[in-house]
Write a protein that holds these residues in place. Sequence first.
Motif, PDB file in Angstrom:
ATOM      1  N   ASN A  17       0.801  -1.223   0.000  1.00 31.12           N
ATOM      2  CA  ASN A  17       0.000   0.000   0.000  1.00 31.12           C
ATOM      3  C   ASN A  17       0.833   1.271   0.000  1.00 31.12           C
ATOM      4  O   ASN A  17       0.456   2.269  -0.605  1.00 31.12           O
ATOM      5  CB  ASN A  17      -0.963   0.009   1.185  1.00 31.12           C
ATOM      6  N   ARG A  18       1.979   1.238   0.646  1.00 29.75           N
ATOM      7  CA  ARG A  18       2.810   2.432   0.805  1.00 29.75           C
ATOM      8  C   ARG A  18       3.788   2.639  -0.349  1.00 29.75           C
ATOM      9  O   ARG A  18       4.074   3.769  -0.733  1.00 29.75           O
ATOM     10  CB  ARG A  18       3.561   2.331   2.137  1.00 29.75           C
ATOM     11  N   GLU A  19       4.310   1.523  -0.950  1.00 32.10           N
ATOM     12  CA  GLU A  19       5.423   1.644  -1.892  1.00 32.10           C
ATOM     13  C   GLU A  19       5.161   1.115  -3.302  1.00 32.10           C
ATOM     14  O   GLU A  19       5.878   1.475  -4.226  1.00 32.10           O
ATOM     15  CB  GLU A  19       6.646   0.917  -1.321  1.00 32.10           C
ATOM     16  N   TRP A  20       4.181   0.248  -3.476  1.00 28.86           N
ATOM     17  CA  TRP A  20       3.979  -0.420  -4.757  1.00 28.86           C
ATOM     18  C   TRP A  20       3.311   0.534  -5.741  1.00 28.86           C
ATOM     19  O   TRP A  20       2.209   1.002  -5.503  1.00 28.86           O
ATOM     20  CB  TRP A  20       3.097  -1.653  -4.559  1.00 28.86           C
ATOM     21  N   ILE A  21       3.959   0.798  -6.867  1.00 29.07           N
ATOM     22  CA  ILE A  21       3.404   1.686  -7.881  1.00 29.07           C
ATOM     23  C   ILE A  21       2.575   0.849  -8.841  1.00 29.07           C
ATOM     24  O   ILE A  21       3.060  -0.120  -9.421  1.00 29.07           O
ATOM     25  CB  ILE A  21       4.532   2.441  -8.608  1.00 29.07           C
ATOM     26  N   VAL A  22       1.320   1.243  -9.016  1.00 25.71           N
ATOM     27  CA  VAL A  22       0.371   0.453  -9.809  1.00 25.71           C
ATOM     28  C   VAL A  22      -0.047   1.248 -11.039  1.00 25.71           C
ATOM     29  O   VAL A  22      -0.519   2.382 -10.924  1.00 25.71           O
ATOM     30  CB  VAL A  22      -0.870   0.085  -8.953  1.00 25.71           C
ATOM     31  N   GLY A  23       0.120   0.627 -12.207  1.00 29.78           N
ATOM     32  CA  GLY A  23      -0.190   1.296 -13.470  1.00 29.78           C
ATOM     33  C   GLY A  23      -1.631   1.745 -13.584  1.00 29.78           C
ATOM     34  O   GLY A  23      -1.912   2.852 -14.034  1.00 29.78           O
ATOM     35  N   ARG A  24      -2.572   0.886 -13.186  1.00 30.95           N
ATOM     36  CA  ARG A  24      -3.985   1.260 -13.331  1.00 30.95           C
ATOM     37  C   ARG A  24      -4.382   2.396 -12.384  1.00 30.95           C
ATOM     38  O   ARG A  24      -5.455   2.961 -12.502  1.00 30.95           O
ATOM     39  CB  ARG A  24      -4.895   0.050 -13.152  1.00 30.95           C
TER      40      ARG A  24
ATOM     41  N   GLN B  38      -1.549   6.462  -2.020  1.00 27.78           N
ATOM     42  CA  GLN B  38      -1.747   7.774  -2.626  1.00 27.78           C
ATOM     43  C   GLN B  38      -3.158   7.894  -3.213  1.00 27.78           C
ATOM     44  O   GLN B  38      -3.824   8.910  -3.031  1.00 27.78           O
ATOM     45  CB  GLN B  38      -0.712   8.013  -3.730  1.00 27.78           C
ATOM     46  N   VAL B  39      -3.600   6.854  -3.901  1.00 26.96           N
ATOM     47  CA  VAL B  39      -4.936   6.875  -4.506  1.00 26.96           C
ATOM     48  C   VAL B  39      -6.009   6.942  -3.428  1.00 26.96           C
ATOM     49  O   VAL B  39      -6.966   7.717  -3.527  1.00 26.96           O
ATOM     50  CB  VAL B  39      -5.134   5.649  -5.417  1.00 26.96           C
ATOM     51  N   ARG B  40      -5.847   6.153  -2.366  1.00 24.51           N
ATOM     52  CA  ARG B  40      -6.830   6.158  -1.279  1.00 24.51           C
ATOM     53  C   ARG B  40      -6.909   7.549  -0.639  1.00 24.51           C
ATOM     54  O   ARG B  40      -7.989   8.042  -0.333  1.00 24.51           O
ATOM     55  CB  ARG B  40      -6.450   5.099  -0.238  1.00 24.51           C
ATOM     56  N   LYS B  41      -5.747   8.187  -0.465  1.00 25.77           N
ATOM     57  CA  LYS B  41      -5.716   9.524   0.121  1.00 25.77           C
ATOM     58  C   LYS B  41      -6.448  10.524  -0.777  1.00 25.77           C
ATOM     59  O   LYS B  41      -7.230  11.351  -0.292  1.00 25.77           O
ATOM     60  CB  LYS B  41      -4.272   9.977   0.337  1.00 25.77           C
ATOM     61  N   GLU B  42      -6.235  10.422  -2.091  1.00 25.57           N
ATOM     62  CA  GLU B  42      -6.913  11.310  -3.029  1.00 25.57           C
ATOM     63  C   GLU B  42      -8.430  11.082  -3.015  1.00 25.57           C
ATOM     64  O   GLU B  42      -9.205  12.026  -3.099  1.00 25.57           O
ATOM     65  CB  GLU B  42      -6.392  11.092  -4.444  1.00 25.57           C
ATOM     66  N   GLN B  43      -8.830   9.820  -2.919  1.00 29.48           N
ATOM     67  CA  GLN B  43     -10.252   9.498  -2.964  1.00 29.48           C
ATOM     68  C   GLN B  43     -10.983   9.903  -1.689  1.00 29.48           C
ATOM     69  O   GLN B  43     -12.195  10.103  -1.720  1.00 29.48           O
ATOM     70  CB  GLN B  43     -10.445   8.001  -3.210  1.00 29.48           C
ATOM     71  N   THR B  44     -10.276   9.999  -0.595  1.00 32.09           N
ATOM     72  CA  THR B  44     -10.927  10.323   0.681  1.00 32.09           C
ATOM     73  C   THR B  44     -10.674  11.774   1.113  1.00 32.09           C
ATOM     74  O   THR B  44     -11.153  12.183   2.170  1.00 32.09           O
ATOM     75  CB  THR B  44     -10.462   9.377   1.801  1.00 32.09           C
TER      76      THR B  44
END
Length: 99
Positions: A71-78, A86-92
């Motif tokens: 969750n903290r370090e893995w960069i995911v293309g999708r 980062q995505v969770r922080k943006e969504q919340t």
Amino acid sequence: DHGSQYVSDVFQDEIAFLGIKSSPSYVREPQGNGIAERFVRTLKENLLWVRHFDTVEELRLALLEFKETYNREWIVGRHGYKTPAQVRKEQTAPVSIAA
């Protein structure tokens, strides 16, 4: 998959007992299954197939550590090459309303 075994009281009771939240995918949206299968492959290739665990507790702790690292370090293309955190922080994040 919304097969009868997944919506049965027995199955729902069991996952509730295990502390798992039921989150079925939408009908005709199989990519949810593909995403889950790809994550399981990532977990196997990066943890389960490369380490030996002497106890269930050792495995449990390794899984928790893997979850945090993923969750903290893995960069995911999708996710636009962002980490899940980062995505969770943006969504919340609270939405500001311009006056």
